[in-house]
Scaffold this active site. Structure first.
Site, PDB file in Angstrom:
ATOM      1  N   TYR A 116       0.810  -1.213   0.000  1.00 45.34           N
ATOM      2  CA  TYR A 116       0.000   0.000   0.000  1.00 45.34           C
ATOM      3  C   TYR A 116       0.846   1.267   0.000  1.00 45.34           C
ATOM      4  CZ  TYR A 116      -4.412   2.359   0.993  1.00 45.34           C
ATOM      5  OH  TYR A 116      -5.541   3.117   0.919  1.00 45.34           O
TER       6      TYR A 116
ATOM      7  N   LYS B 284      -1.197 -13.460   4.984  1.00 49.05           N
ATOM      8  CA  LYS B 284      -1.176 -14.406   3.857  1.00 49.05           C
ATOM      9  C   LYS B 284       0.222 -15.041   3.823  1.00 49.05           C
ATOM     10  CE  LYS B 284      -3.112 -16.112   0.086  1.00 49.05           C
ATOM     11  NZ  LYS B 284      -4.360 -16.892   0.038  1.00 49.05           N
TER      12      LYS B 284
ATOM     13  N   ASP C 270      -7.894 -14.596   3.139  1.00 51.61           N
ATOM     14  CA  ASP C 270      -9.051 -15.028   2.329  1.00 51.61           C
ATOM     15  C   ASP C 270     -10.065 -15.753   3.214  1.00 51.61           C
ATOM     16  OD1 ASP C 270      -6.853 -16.697   2.469  1.00 51.61           O
ATOM     17  OD2 ASP C 270      -7.137 -17.628   0.521  1.00 51.61           O
TER      18      ASP C 270
ATOM     19  N   ASP D 227      -7.130  -2.230   4.705  1.00 53.47           N
ATOM     20  CA  ASP D 227      -7.938  -1.351   3.866  1.00 53.47           C
ATOM     21  C   ASP D 227      -9.172  -2.112   3.359  1.00 53.47           C
ATOM     22  OD1 ASP D 227      -8.528   0.954   2.341  1.00 53.47           O
ATOM     23  OD2 ASP D 227      -7.564   0.099   0.584  1.00 53.47           O
TER      24      ASP D 227
END
Ligand code: NAI
Length: 340
Positions: free
Chosen positions: A132, A179, A212, A236
């Site tokens: 980001y 992740k 996820d 975000d």
């Protein structure tokens, strides 16, 4: 009540719906302060895409100097062009003032019908690193590279913020979202640090979820989450998802906190589709102002304002369109003032 103390606050109305929701926020904060003897000296600056079009500057030095002096700012959303153009002003502000903790409480308001009543969770999003940060290069015309930077310092300090908050406010569990099955080094370092920090807080439970899976879990059973601790980009995305659980982006507030200063802003963007039409819900920014009042040690004013917002929602007569009402931005602000 006469004013006994005045807070200097940098104000950035921003783009799109920003000026409308900011105007409503200033009015209700002034009204709440009048009841408790606290006043506000607003230092307002034009920043963002509209300011760029008008003056050729997104973030003027005068605005930066003001934030540095006042150490507290509140801003409306600022637009960032997609796929080109200037870089995000928000990312620039967060980096400039090292606002490493993005704190976003997601709480159901009374009277709003959603699929998930009684949500009460907090997101702690690392705010300065990760993909980001916008560190990108074109390797050649056909290959673009974005750099994901995760550091021990960045991961540890956001984890400490989350655990300190959990300890102080009696929160039971922190979930670290990552992740690391794929990004074994960067996200691997993040969860290594969050786990290490968790060991210093035996009274707060700790768990890890892959991002996820976390998205699915949030939709199936959001109640299992108490404090969500995560990296910048996942934070975000999860923030918008969580906003949807409680009734949408018009409601959820936020704070960007650093060691030296803090900038308060809603989770939502500039909503160009409804800008300038008196349709925007100012609740998210007004609730961001509640967080700001707490930060300024104006707890009584914060409580009064939050109670007034909740009263307007419980009455259900003056709600904006995004939550099923017909009122405009200004009318909602007036209703909060009446409730005060
Ligand atoms: P957005 O959050 O502006 O809008 C998404 C949807 O939610 C739209 O349908 C909009 O009408 C609705 N919505 C948002 N806030 C609302 C409110 N207060 N009341 C009622 N409805 C509301 O997201 P989008 O369209 O992806 O982004 C638009 C611009 O905002 C972009 O330029 C983006 O870069 C910028 N942005 C700025 C942020 C900030 O300054 N902190 C945060 C997110 C986006």
């Amino acid at each position: 009540m006469s004013t006994t103390r005045t807070h200097k606050i940098t104000l950035i109305p921003g783009d799109g719906i920003g000026p409308e929701v900011t105007a409503a926020m200033v009015q209700v904060v002034e009204a709440a302060g009048q009841q408790t003897g606290c006043g506000f000296d607003w230092h307002s600056f034009e920043c963002g895409a509209d300011a760029y079009a008008k003056n050729g500057e997104i973030l003027p030095k005068a605005a930066l100097d003001s934030i540095e002096q006042n150490r507290v700012a509140i801003k409306g959303p600022t637009a960032t062009p997609i796929g080109g153009g200037f870089s995000s002003m928000n990312v620039a502000l967060r980096k400039k003032f090292d606002l490493f903790a993005n704190f976003r409480p997601v709480k159901s308001l009374p009277g709003i019908k959603t699929n998930y009543p009684g949500i009460d969770l907090i997101i702690f999003r690392e705010n300065t690193e990760d993909l980001y940060a916008g560190l990108e290069v074109m390797i050649n015309p056909d290959i673009a590279q974005s750099m994901k930077i995760i550091t021990r310092k960045g991961s540890t300090r956001i984890a400490k913020s989350a655990f300190e908050y959990a300890k102080k406010h009696g929160r039971k569990k922190v979930h670290s979202i990552h992740k690391a099955n794929i990004m074994k080094l960067s996200d691997g370092l993040f969860i290594k640090c969050t786990k290490e920090v968790s060991e210093g807080y035996p009274e707060v439970a700790y768990a890890e979820h892959i991002v996820d899976n976390a998205c699915m879990q949030l939709v199936m059973n959001p109640y299992q989450y108490d404090v969500i601790l995560t990296e910048n980009l996942y934070g975000d995305i999860l923030s918008d998802l969580c906003s949807g659980l409680v009734g949408g982006l018009g409601l959820v507030p936020g704070a960007n906190i650093g060691a030296e200063c803090a900038i308060f802003e809603a989770v939502h963007g500039s909503a160009p589709d409804i800008a300038g039409q008196d349709k925007a819900n100012p609740t998210a920014l007004i609730q961001s102002a509640v967080l700001m009042l707490d930060h300024l040690d104006e707890g009584e004013t914060a409580k009064k304002l939050q109670a007034a917002i909740e009263k307007v929602y419980a009455d259900g007569k003056t709600l904006t369109r995004d939550v099923g009402g017909a009122a405009g931005t200004k009318a909602f602000g007036d209703a909060v003032i009446a409730a005060l």
